[in-house]
Design a protein around this motif. Structure first.
Motif, PDB file in Angstrom:
ATOM      1  N   ASN A   1       0.915  -1.244  -0.118  1.00 27.54           N
ATOM      2  CA  ASN A   1      -0.022   0.086   0.107  1.00 27.54           C
ATOM      3  C   ASN A   1       0.842   1.363  -0.215  1.00 27.54           C
ATOM      4  OD1 ASN A   1      -1.932   2.155   0.607  1.00 27.54           O
ATOM      5  ND2 ASN A   1      -2.877   0.690   2.292  1.00 27.54           N
ATOM      6  N   GLN A   2       0.699   2.068  -0.913  1.00 33.43           N
ATOM      7  CA  GLN A   2       1.378   3.323  -1.147  1.00 33.43           C
ATOM      8  C   GLN A   2       1.190   4.101   0.346  1.00 33.43           C
ATOM      9  OE1 GLN A   2       0.257   6.105  -4.336  1.00 33.43           O
ATOM     10  NE2 GLN A   2       1.016   7.866  -3.180  1.00 33.43           N
ATOM     11  N   ALA A   3       0.213   4.220   1.054  1.00 39.90           N
ATOM     12  CA  ALA A   3      -0.087   4.637   2.232  1.00 39.90           C
ATOM     13  C   ALA A   3       1.231   4.266   3.336  1.00 39.90           C
ATOM     14  CB  ALA A   3      -1.358   4.503   2.975  1.00 39.90           C
ATOM     15  N   ARG A   4       1.376   2.909   3.287  1.00 40.45           N
ATOM     16  CA  ARG A   4       2.374   2.348   4.269  1.00 40.45           C
ATOM     17  C   ARG A   4       3.856   2.829   4.121  1.00 40.45           C
ATOM     18  NH1 ARG A   4       4.220   1.262   8.666  1.00 40.45           N
ATOM     19  NH2 ARG A   4       5.108  -0.672   9.192  1.00 40.45           N
ATOM     20  N   LEU A   5       4.166   3.190   2.522  1.00 44.96           N
ATOM     21  CA  LEU A   5       5.312   3.734   2.206  1.00 44.96           C
ATOM     22  C   LEU A   5       5.442   5.173   2.804  1.00 44.96           C
ATOM     23  CD1 LEU A   5       7.932   3.403   0.339  1.00 44.96           C
ATOM     24  CD2 LEU A   5       6.622   4.874  -1.289  1.00 44.96           C
ATOM     25  N   HIS A   6       4.240   5.845   2.708  1.00 46.25           N
ATOM     26  CA  HIS A   6       4.186   7.221   3.334  1.00 46.25           C
ATOM     27  C   HIS A   6       4.457   7.167   4.739  1.00 46.25           C
ATOM     28  CE1 HIS A   6       1.717   9.464  -0.195  1.00 46.25           C
ATOM     29  NE2 HIS A   6       2.563   8.532  -0.610  1.00 46.25           N
ATOM     30  N   GLU A   7       3.854   6.410   5.538  1.00 43.83           N
ATOM     31  CA  GLU A   7       4.088   6.284   6.789  1.00 43.83           C
ATOM     32  C   GLU A   7       5.287   6.130   7.329  1.00 43.83           C
ATOM     33  OE1 GLU A   7       1.138   4.241  10.099  1.00 43.83           O
ATOM     34  OE2 GLU A   7       1.932   2.930   8.642  1.00 43.83           O
ATOM     35  N   LEU A   8       6.028   5.499   6.391  1.00 43.42           N
ATOM     36  CA  LEU A   8       7.711   5.061   6.983  1.00 43.42           C
ATOM     37  C   LEU A   8       8.302   6.556   6.519  1.00 43.42           C
ATOM     38  CD1 LEU A   8       8.097   1.537   5.615  1.00 43.42           C
ATOM     39  CD2 LEU A   8       8.052   2.239   7.910  1.00 43.42           C
ATOM     40  N   LEU A   9       7.888   7.258   5.744  1.00 42.87           N
ATOM     41  CA  LEU A   9       8.779   8.303   5.580  1.00 42.87           C
ATOM     42  C   LEU A   9       8.475   9.453   6.320  1.00 42.87           C
ATOM     43  CD1 LEU A   9       8.356   8.259   1.336  1.00 42.87           C
ATOM     44  CD2 LEU A   9      10.563   8.270   2.730  1.00 42.87           C
ATOM     45  N   LEU A  10       7.169   9.463   6.691  1.00 40.73           N
ATOM     46  CA  LEU A  10       6.521  10.471   7.922  1.00 40.73           C
ATOM     47  C   LEU A  10       7.249   9.985   9.225  1.00 40.73           C
ATOM     48  CD1 LEU A  10       2.973  10.420   6.732  1.00 40.73           C
ATOM     49  CD2 LEU A  10       4.237  12.464   6.694  1.00 40.73           C
ATOM     50  N   GLU A  11       7.360   8.754   9.447  1.00 40.44           N
ATOM     51  CA  GLU A  11       8.082   8.405  10.716  1.00 40.44           C
ATOM     52  C   GLU A  11       9.406   8.904  10.791  1.00 40.44           C
ATOM     53  OE1 GLU A  11       8.614   4.306  13.291  1.00 40.44           O
ATOM     54  OE2 GLU A  11       8.137   4.057  11.097  1.00 40.44           O
ATOM     55  N   GLY A  12      10.137   8.520   9.536  1.00 41.57           N
ATOM     56  CA  GLY A  12      11.511   9.088   9.640  1.00 41.57           C
ATOM     57  C   GLY A  12      11.566  10.537   9.768  1.00 41.57           C
ATOM     58  N   MET A  13      10.661  11.286   9.279  1.00 42.05           N
ATOM     59  CA  MET A  13      10.825  12.736   9.248  1.00 42.05           C
ATOM     60  C   MET A  13      10.620  13.120  10.845  1.00 42.05           C
ATOM     61  SD  MET A  13       8.532  13.706   5.776  1.00 42.05           S
ATOM     62  CE  MET A  13       7.765  15.301   6.733  1.00 42.05           C
ATOM     63  N   ARG A  14       9.456  12.814  11.443  1.00 43.30           N
ATOM     64  CA  ARG A  14       9.093  12.769  12.812  1.00 43.30           C
ATOM     65  C   ARG A  14      10.522  12.465  13.938  1.00 43.30           C
ATOM     66  NH1 ARG A  14       4.220  10.513  11.578  1.00 43.30           N
ATOM     67  NH2 ARG A  14       5.105   8.599  12.573  1.00 43.30           N
ATOM     68  N   ASN A  15      11.091  11.655  13.297  1.00 43.58           N
ATOM     69  CA  ASN A  15      12.293  10.962  14.234  1.00 43.58           C
ATOM     70  C   ASN A  15      13.553  11.780  13.731  1.00 43.58           C
ATOM     71  OD1 ASN A  15      10.436   9.304  15.642  1.00 43.58           O
ATOM     72  ND2 ASN A  15      10.910   7.570  14.397  1.00 43.58           N
ATOM     73  N   SER A  16      13.596  12.453  13.058  1.00 42.67           N
ATOM     74  CA  SER A  16      14.853  13.209  12.461  1.00 42.67           C
ATOM     75  C   SER A  16      15.176  14.342  13.489  1.00 42.67           C
ATOM     76  CB  SER A  16      14.703  13.810  11.073  1.00 42.67           C
ATOM     77  OG  SER A  16      13.830  14.963  11.259  1.00 42.67           O
ATOM     78  N   VAL A  17      16.324  15.018  13.201  1.00 43.95           N
ATOM     79  CA  VAL A  17      16.826  15.877  14.100  1.00 43.95           C
ATOM     80  C   VAL A  17      16.104  17.198  14.245  1.00 43.95           C
ATOM     81  CG1 VAL A  17      19.168  15.117  14.141  1.00 43.95           C
ATOM     82  CG2 VAL A  17      18.564  16.666  12.257  1.00 43.95           C
TER      83      VAL A  17
END
Length: 642
Positions: A141-157
């Motif tokens: 699901n494309q939404a799952r890919l989005h979720e992983l990118l969003l998670e990386g953004m939130r957890n970034s510096v």
């Protein structure tokens, strides 16, 4: 992994179906008044751009999206192996590989010659993309890919999060300020669509803007960039279904062509039960849109049942469906500079993804072309904003990615005609030939492009050195670094070298040693390392700030043929002291593995060795002899700032 057994439920697939919930809607925060980079659109292109920039504390980024929250139902489904390599650059490929359905086979169905109203399988073959990468071509699901990118953004510096419910209503680029790189020439006005009767208006100024806002891009319109190509002229239905069927290849990607009712392409989805159908509907009249057909989901399902006769399709749930038009169009230009840019202007506004190329979704190219668009642009913009590279570097985005988009449009036109059993436009032949063998030949011929592994940025001043290609013919200049394994000297661990190319803005230099022992001062490898570490003309010395780690700009690795090396016998530069405590980095030196020799796998010249220079977007920029010290410096002098 299996999920969706009792109905489609989006969200984190690590959570059981029974309790899985979509991501909660985030609270609405005010837009910032001024930023370095404004990204409009939170699809794969916008999120990839934001994910890269989120790693830099000295760059302010804002992502504004029209939707009220993260994507829930996927539009795209295919994740090519090249996209998986990019996600590895963000350290999240493992989750996608674990959760996705892996495409291993293709089947082809045509009208039964004895009973033409029925379809019959002609043959089954392995997927042509197998072996092009260490990663599979998968479906998720494309939404799952989005979720992983969003998670990386939130957890970034920078803890970057999108601003949802924002509609771009006005865009202005001040031509008097675009060539002043310290200025903010972009002024964007947004409406906050939070359901109130009097929408709030917000204005933001930016140094750069990137339009990732889809086929009806407001950014593209604001820049007066036109789309060129064929308008939509044929309608297809796309559906994600939970169904009971006696069709034997429902868990295999299938191309199905009937005699009288059209074509269907089926793609198994992740979780073991869900399946996507692409269903041929028919030609559109001039000026007609797919939405004008007023079709219901039941109409599209009935069409699929006709095509797949005599097999039964008992649809239990439609997770998502849509009607789309086949049309291939490309933006006249990908940035705000004039065509051919005779005045050598620095671009300040860009379009990416569906905002600059539209096509049918059957080849899985939408997401897998959009995401690399901004993976190409992101590191360049970061390098310019941080003062590492000359601003002319931004001109290469349009040159490199528009070439890829043109290849995409041509391939999509060909595939659209092959998959359809009826003409794809009124200008085509009255009846298209039904022949799945042609589809098979197309997929085999285009497998490198479909997978993304054959995408090539060449030639330019950041992709050069063809005269040295013979030193490592398995590492194609301009293409992505084709990973292979080697053994880490420090601890004996087996490592994919391609996974060292992280999306952190750094350049990589792989030193593939020759037959000379790298511990001997007379060897070419030893002299090269000595040059990199100590010479005033070394790019490492010239372009690495004095107050940063030695590998903060250039990450250098040694890969040697000798298998009896010890880390303490090598120069300090290959196991440098880093950080505030001066801790040693033991993960920069490798040797070839017997039976899995990277020198053989990538045809690296054993007698001469070479340097392989890799860009921050994982594409090979240059190949040089081990003795080409001056040439290495000259390469970086072309675009880097001391």
């Amino acid at each position: 992994m299996q999920f969706h057994l009792n109905g489609f439920k989006p969200g984190n697939y690590q959570i059981p179906d029974a309790v899985r919930e979509p991501s909660p809607i985030q609270p609405i925060l005010d837009l910032p008044k001024e930023v370095d980079v404004l990204i409009v659109g939170g699809g794969p292109a916008g999120l990839t751009m934001a994910r890269q920039l989120s790693e830099f504390t000295d760059i302010t980024t804002c992502l504004a999206d029209l939707e009220e929250g993260p994507l829930v139902f996927g539009r795209a489904d295919g994740i090519s192996c090249r996209t998986m390599e990019i996600m590895e650059g963000f350290n999240c490929s493992e989750m996608i590989a674990k959760e996705s359905y892996r495409l291993n086979q293709n089947t082809f169905w045509e009208p039964d010659t004895e009973q033409p109203k029925n379809i019959k399988r002609t043959h089954k073959i392995p997927d042509a993309r197998i072996g092009l990468s260490e990663f599979p071509h998968g479906i998720v699901n494309q939404a799952r890919l989005h979720e992983l990118l969003l998670e990386g953004m939130r957890n970034s510096v920078t803890k970057l999060v999108p601003h949802y419910s924002r509609k771009l209503v006005e865009l202005d680029v001040d031509p008097n300020l675009t060539q002043d790189l310290d200025a903010h020439p972009i002024t964007a006005k947004f409406e906050l669509n939070d359901g109130s009767q009097s929408p709030k208006t917000e204005t933001i100024k930016a140094k750069y803007i990137v339009g990732c806002d889809g086929a009806r891009s407001a950014v593209r319109r604001g820049l007066s960039i036109s789309l060129e190509g064929d308008s939509a002229n044929k309608a297809w239905g796309v559906m994600d279904l939970l169904l009971v069927t006696d069709f034997p290849d429902i868990r295999v990607k299938s191309f199905i062509q009937s005699k009288e009712h059209g074509a269907v392409m089926t793609i198994p989805r992740e979780g073991g039960y869900l399946c996507r159908f692409y269903i041929e509907l028919g030609l559109l009249e001039n000026g007609q849109r797919a939405g004008d057909l007023n079709l219901k989901a039941e109409d599209v399902i009935a069409k699929a049942q006709q095509i797949m006769h005599p097999y039964k399709l008992d649809v239990k749930e439609v997770a998502w469906w849509s009607i789309y038009e086949v049309g291939q169009r490309i933006a006249q230009r990908f940035d705000d500079t004039p065509i051919d840019n005779p005045e050598n202007l620095i671009p300040r506004a860009f379009v990416a993804g569906d905002a600059c190329h539209t096509h049918s979704p059957k080849g899985g190219w939408g997401l897998n072309t959009s995401l690399p668009d901004t993976f190409n642009l992101g590191w360049k913009m970061a390098s310019v904003l941080q003062g590492k590279c000359k601003p002319e570097l931004l001109q290469t985005y349009s040159t490199e990615r528009r070439k890829v988009a043109l290849q995409l449009i041509n391939a999509d036109k060909e595939l659209s005609k092959l998959v359809a059993t009826r003409p794809t436009s009124n200008n085509d032949a009255p009846e298209a030939k039904t022949n799945t063998a042609d589809i098979e030949k197309f997929m085999a011929r285009q497998n490198g492009f479909v997978s993304g592994t054959a995408i090539e940025y060449y030639p330019s001043y950041i992709s050069t050195g063809i005269e040295n290609q013979h030193l490592a013919s398995g590492f194609k200049i301009g293409q992505r670094f084709h990973s292979a394994e080697a053994i880490r000297v420090g601890d004996g661990d087996r490592q994919h070298l391609g996974h060292l190319n992280k999306a952190d803005g750094r350049w990589r230099i792989f030193v593939f040693g020759n037959k000379q022992c790298p511990t001997e001062a007379s060897s070419d490898s030893y002299k090269l390392v000595e040059f990199l570490a100590n010479a005033d003309t070394s790019p490492i010395q010239k372009y690495t700030p004095a107050d940063t780690d030695i590998d903060s700009i250039f990450d250098v690795y040694g890969v040697f043929q000798q298998q009896d090396l010890s880390i303490d016998g090598l120069q300090d530069f290959l196991w440098p002291a880093k950080g505030k405590y001066g801790l040693r980095d033991y993960e920069k030196v490798f040797h070839a593995e017997k039976g899995n020799d990277i020198f053989e796998l990538r045809n690296v010249n054993r007698s001469e060795g070479c340097m392989v220079v890799v860009r921050p977007d994982q594409h090979i920029a240059n190949i040089l002899p081990l003795t080409a010290h001056k040439e290495l410096t000259a390469f970086f002098d072309e675009f880097m700032i001391r």
